[in-house]
Design a protein around this motif. Structure first.
Motif, PDB file in Angstrom:
ATOM      1  N   GLU A 116       0.725  -1.231  -0.102  1.00  0.00           N
ATOM      2  CA  GLU A 116      -0.100   0.101  -0.061  1.00  0.00           C
ATOM      3  C   GLU A 116       0.718   1.293   0.139  1.00  0.00           C
ATOM      4  O   GLU A 116       0.442   2.264  -0.538  1.00  0.00           O
ATOM      5  CB  GLU A 116      -1.104  -0.047   1.120  1.00  0.00           C
ATOM      6  CG  GLU A 116      -0.258  -0.056   2.497  1.00  0.00           C
ATOM      7  CD  GLU A 116       0.283  -1.259   2.958  1.00  0.00           C
ATOM      8  OE1 GLU A 116       0.898  -1.386   4.249  1.00  0.00           O
ATOM      9  OE2 GLU A 116      -0.048  -2.315   2.288  1.00  0.00           O
ATOM     10  N   LYS A 117       1.919   1.107   0.931  1.00  0.00           N
ATOM     11  CA  LYS A 117       2.935   2.380   0.547  1.00  0.00           C
ATOM     12  C   LYS A 117       3.304   2.647  -0.919  1.00  0.00           C
ATOM     13  O   LYS A 117       3.585   3.649  -1.112  1.00  0.00           O
ATOM     14  CB  LYS A 117       3.970   2.112   1.680  1.00  0.00           C
ATOM     15  CG  LYS A 117       3.716   2.110   3.106  1.00  0.00           C
ATOM     16  CD  LYS A 117       4.665   1.811   4.163  1.00  0.00           C
ATOM     17  CE  LYS A 117       4.234   1.914   5.524  1.00  0.00           C
ATOM     18  NZ  LYS A 117       5.343   1.601   6.183  1.00  0.00           N
ATOM     19  N   ALA A 120       0.583   3.924  -3.002  1.00  0.00           N
ATOM     20  CA  ALA A 120      -0.260   5.084  -2.838  1.00  0.00           C
ATOM     21  C   ALA A 120       0.061   6.264  -3.846  1.00  0.00           C
ATOM     22  O   ALA A 120      -1.120   6.765  -4.269  1.00  0.00           O
ATOM     23  CB  ALA A 120       0.301   5.572  -1.545  1.00  0.00           C
ATOM     24  N   GLY A 124      -3.195   3.954  -5.491  1.00  0.00           N
ATOM     25  CA  GLY A 124      -3.493   3.290  -4.166  1.00  0.00           C
ATOM     26  C   GLY A 124      -3.764   1.468  -4.661  1.00  0.00           C
ATOM     27  O   GLY A 124      -3.613   1.142  -5.729  1.00  0.00           O
ATOM     28  N   GLY A 125      -4.055   0.900  -3.588  1.00  0.00           N
ATOM     29  CA  GLY A 125      -4.003  -0.433  -3.712  1.00  0.00           C
ATOM     30  C   GLY A 125      -2.970  -1.267  -2.830  1.00  0.00           C
ATOM     31  O   GLY A 125      -2.215  -0.564  -2.186  1.00  0.00           O
ATOM     32  N   ASN A 126      -3.309  -2.537  -2.492  1.00  0.00           N
ATOM     33  CA  ASN A 126      -2.449  -3.460  -1.926  1.00  0.00           C
ATOM     34  C   ASN A 126      -1.929  -4.743  -2.338  1.00  0.00           C
ATOM     35  O   ASN A 126      -1.757  -5.719  -1.723  1.00  0.00           O
ATOM     36  CB  ASN A 126      -3.190  -3.759  -0.582  1.00  0.00           C
ATOM     37  CG  ASN A 126      -4.536  -4.220  -0.687  1.00  0.00           C
ATOM     38  OD1 ASN A 126      -4.924  -4.436  -1.717  1.00  0.00           O
ATOM     39  ND2 ASN A 126      -5.045  -4.575   0.654  1.00  0.00           N
ATOM     40  N   ASN A 127      -2.016  -4.684  -3.859  1.00  0.00           N
ATOM     41  CA  ASN A 127      -1.684  -5.870  -4.435  1.00  0.00           C
ATOM     42  C   ASN A 127      -0.094  -6.073  -4.610  1.00  0.00           C
ATOM     43  O   ASN A 127       0.585  -5.256  -5.055  1.00  0.00           O
ATOM     44  CB  ASN A 127      -2.325  -5.985  -5.999  1.00  0.00           C
ATOM     45  CG  ASN A 127      -2.079  -7.167  -6.676  1.00  0.00           C
ATOM     46  OD1 ASN A 127      -1.277  -7.992  -6.228  1.00  0.00           O
ATOM     47  ND2 ASN A 127      -2.635  -7.341  -7.819  1.00  0.00           N
ATOM     48  N   ALA A 131       2.759  -3.907  -6.878  1.00  0.00           N
ATOM     49  CA  ALA A 131       4.017  -3.107  -5.973  1.00  0.00           C
ATOM     50  C   ALA A 131       5.364  -3.747  -6.529  1.00  0.00           C
ATOM     51  O   ALA A 131       6.367  -3.039  -6.793  1.00  0.00           O
ATOM     52  CB  ALA A 131       3.888  -3.303  -4.477  1.00  0.00           C
TER      53      ALA A 131
END
Length: 743
Positions: A116-117, A120, A124-127, A131
């Motif tokens: 997520e960082k 951002a 955004g997102g948390n995949n 990343a």
């Protein structure tokens, strides 16, 4: 097709692009180049405003060497290779950079830092996969040539994120480096198990080897071979000595005379010389032993193939030397012994006791028997050692292989324990020359991109200009092209006037035309407009006139009238204007007269003239009494041929051939023919055959070279003398840079 004159400038072999051509392209297409350069500058400004440079962190790794464990097989030759980065260079460094840019490593760092960082600033997102893709995209690596250092740069919009991410990349790379270069599947448990198994196998092999050696009663096969060889050689020597002594004893026993004086113990040799019997027997034994030693030496050197440095050969020669010394000592004490031919002489007497000789023979025979038995036993023992040698050698090789494998796994186990003790990420062959730096912005890289945009626009403008000039636009633009590319003599280049000058041209053209005015009854009248003597194109027409006169003089054309045809490649190229201007200029020289014949179909009643009364026909202009109707200016007559349309226009060549005698006999100095444009359907090519010279008017920047070449080809088929007039030329290049001689 002939050239114009000897003094005409002609270049048959143009080479490359001249500076004049470069200047022409740059100044003719300057606005395209300027606009594209401005567009590049605008793109650079937009890039500066909308795409500020991201934050970066940089690290440097020094690769001393690479320890590559390629296989777990201890028998492989390349089981552990230490490769220096300077030895193979690019191969090693490229491999390490591939490890750094691997997806697995990026995914591990993304999970450690937090997807997520990283995502951002990118929506955004948390995949973790997204990343990892961002990390790989923003990760740059390079290794200078002939260097063992890898420069790693990571960029990201978040200033607080670039340094931690780069630290994670370096740490994960050190672990990944060890995993990639060590043997696949290696673990402490596996190494421990293999070491224990090999240790048990070595103990079992040692037991089998000891049992095999005990069965034949030896400790070492090589030592046993040496021992048996020495013993056999010794017994053979003793056997040879015993056999020699036996032969000697038998000879003494069989050859002893009955009259031997054993009471005195002496033997008389051939006269008064008497030698003790024991001395004679000893001398015979010495001779027999010397003979035996000679035979043994020969056997060693020939039959057995021993060298002079062999121990047995050396011992035999020492014994021979001692025996020779003993023989010489006896001969010096008893000189009569030297005369004996054989060790035992039948004439020298016998053993003092026949019974004693028999006992000696029996003793020697018993000794020989025992020596033979001992020799046979030694040979049997040696044969048993030879039979067991193969098995013992196999066991020894097996033990050696097992010991090598055991040493490999023991070393690997020890190295694994050392690596475990060092901890993850601690490798001795890679050092961090520069740890990840604090975040910074690479303005130099941004300036480079902006410079690429600006110069890219400039380069695109230049490329566009040169492509248009040399590939897409094949029109004739400069006077030099007429000579170098079209191979035509150029008589004149008439400049193109600007807007104010174009209006003056139109006004002047209107003043020198007969306008058709209708009277309402269907009839037309011709209005006479006087000639404008202030026309600013007159100097160019005068120059064309002078060039034409020089041409005729250089060719020796003196007959009158001289036929001059003016034509073009397309309508609107200025043929009629040039014909009228040339005719007017010719009429102003000398006392001669000029006839201008307009042979363009479709002009109707409109004629080009410069004063006088309404026009008349060509037949009227040839008659002295009727030609005044064609007079428009002093010494200048104008007529229009083919006024009734295209049908009569097709009969012009035949009509002209009929009128040719009258034209040749007329009292005009010059007859100027304004002909239609050259094409396959016009009469121009046929009419050009009757002309002294044909001037081809080429409209600059609008007439293609292919069109001009086709026109000159058609005119050349009529064997016409063709020269060019380049009309409406523009001076793109400043006068200070102008490279052309004709302007």
């Amino acid at each position: 097709m002939n050239s114009s004159s000897n003094n005409h400038r002609h270049n048959d072999d143009p080479r490359g692009i001249t500076p004049g051509e470069i200047y022409f392209v740059l100044f003719r297409h300057k606005w395209k180049i300027i606009l594209l350069t401005l567009l590049g500058m605008c793109c650079a400004a937009a890039f500066w405003y909308f795409r500020p440079p991201p934050f970066q962190s940089q690290a440097k790794l020094f690769i001393r060497y690479v320890m590559d464990s390629r296989t777990l097989n201890p028998d492989a030759k390349d089981k552990n290779d230490m490769i220096s980065a300077t030895d193979i260079g690019a191969n090693v460094m490229n491999t390490e950079m591939e490890i750094l840019s691997s997806y697995d490593l990026a995914l591990q760092v993304a999970n450690d830092v937090g997807p997520e960082k990283i995502l951002a600033p990118f929506g955004g997102g948390n995949n973790p996969s997204d990343a990892a893709a961002i990390i790989r995209k923003n990760l740059k690596m390079q290794s200078p040539r002939q260097s063992s250092v890898i420069e790693i740069t990571f960029s990201h919009p978040d200033a607080a994120l670039v340094q931690p991410v780069l630290r994670g990349i370096v740490s994960a790379y050190l672990d990944k480096h060890v995993q990639v270069h060590q043997a696949i599947g290696t673990s402490d448990d596996f190494l421990t198990e293999q070491t224990a198994q090999l240790r048990a196998q070595i103990a079992q092999t040692e037991q089998q080897l000891n049992a095999a050696k005990s069965a034949v009663g030896i400790v070492s096969v090589d030592d046993a071979h040496k021992s048996y060889t020495a013993q056999i050689d010794k017994l053979r020597g003793e056997l040879f000595d015993a056999e020699a002594q036996l032969a000697e004893a038998q000879a003494v026993r069989d050859g002893a005379p009955a009259t031997n004086n054993t009471s005195k113990g002496t033997i008389t040799l051939g006269g008064s010389a008497s030698i003790p019997a024991n001395v004679l027997n000893e001398y015979r034994n010495v001779c027999a032993r010397l003979d035996f030693l000679n035979k043994r030496e020969n056997e060693y050197l020939t039959a057995l193939g021993f060298t002079d440095q062999n121990k047995l050969v050396i011992e035999t020669r020492q014994q021979m030397a001692e025996t020779v010394q003993r023989k010489k000592a006896m001969e010096s004490s008893y000189p009569a012994l030297a005369g004996l031919a054989v060790p035992s002489d039948n004439n020298s007497g016998r053993q003092p006791s026949f019974e004693n000789q028999m006992d000696a023979v029996l003793a020697l025979q018993s000794r020989i028997t025992v020596l033979k038995q001992q020799l046979q036993k030694l040979r049997d023992d040696a044969a048993s050692v030879d039979a067991a040698e193969s098995k013992i050698a196999d066991l020894e090789r097996k033990k050696q292989i097992q010991e090598g494998n055991y040493q490999y796994f023991a070393t690997s186990l020890e190295q694994a324990r050392i690596d475990e003790a060092l901890g993850p990420g601690r490798v001795s062959n890679i050092s961090q020359v520069q740890t990840p730096t604090p975040p910074f912005k690479d303005w130099a890289g941004e300036f480079k991109k902006m410079a690429i945009m600006v110069f890219g626009g400039l380069g695109l403008g230049l490329a566009w200009a040169f492509l248009i000039e040399f590939y897409w636009d094949s029109s004739v633009k400069r006077s030099v092209e007429v000579e170098t590319k079209l191979k035509l003599p150029l008589f004149l280049a008439i400049p193109d006037m600007r807007r104010t000058e174009q209006r003056r041209i139109q006004q002047a053209a209107a003043r020198r035309q007969l306008q058709v005015n209708g009277n309402g009854n269907g009839h037309h009248e011709l209005e006479v407009i006087p000639w404008d003597t202030a026309d600013f194109l007159n100097p160019y027409y005068d120059a064309l006139r002078d060039r034409l006169v020089i041409h005729f003089e250089s060719r020796g054309i003196t007959h009158k009238p001289k036929f001059v045809a003016i034509t073009g490649t397309r309508k609107g190229s200025g043929v009629s204007t040039v014909a009228a201007g040339l005719a007017a200029s010719l009429s102003e020289t000398g006392d001669g007269t000029v006839l201008l014949v307009d042979m363009n179909a479709g002009h109707g009643a409109a004629q080009q003239f410069f004063g006088g009364q309404s026009g008349c026909s060509l037949e009227d202009a040839l008659g002295m009494e009727t030609r005044d109707y064609a007079l428009v200016q002093e010494n200048l007559y104008v007529v229009t041929e083919c006024p009734n349309g295209e049908r009569s226009h097709r009969h012009l060549p035949k009509r002209f051939a009929a009128l040719a005698p009258q034209l040749r006999s007329s009292n005009y100095d010059y007859i100027v023919f304004d002909l239609p444009p050259v094409s396959q359907t016009t009469i121009t090519a046929r009419m050009a055959a009757f002309m002294d010279i044909t001037l081809l008017v080429i409209e600059s920047e609008r007439t293609s070279r292919e069109t001009v070449q086709q026109a000159t080809s058609l005119l050349g088929n009529s064997k016409a003398t063709v020269a060019a007039v380049l009309n409406k030329t523009r001076k793109w290049v400043p006068a200070s840079l102008q490279q052309e001689a004709l302007v």
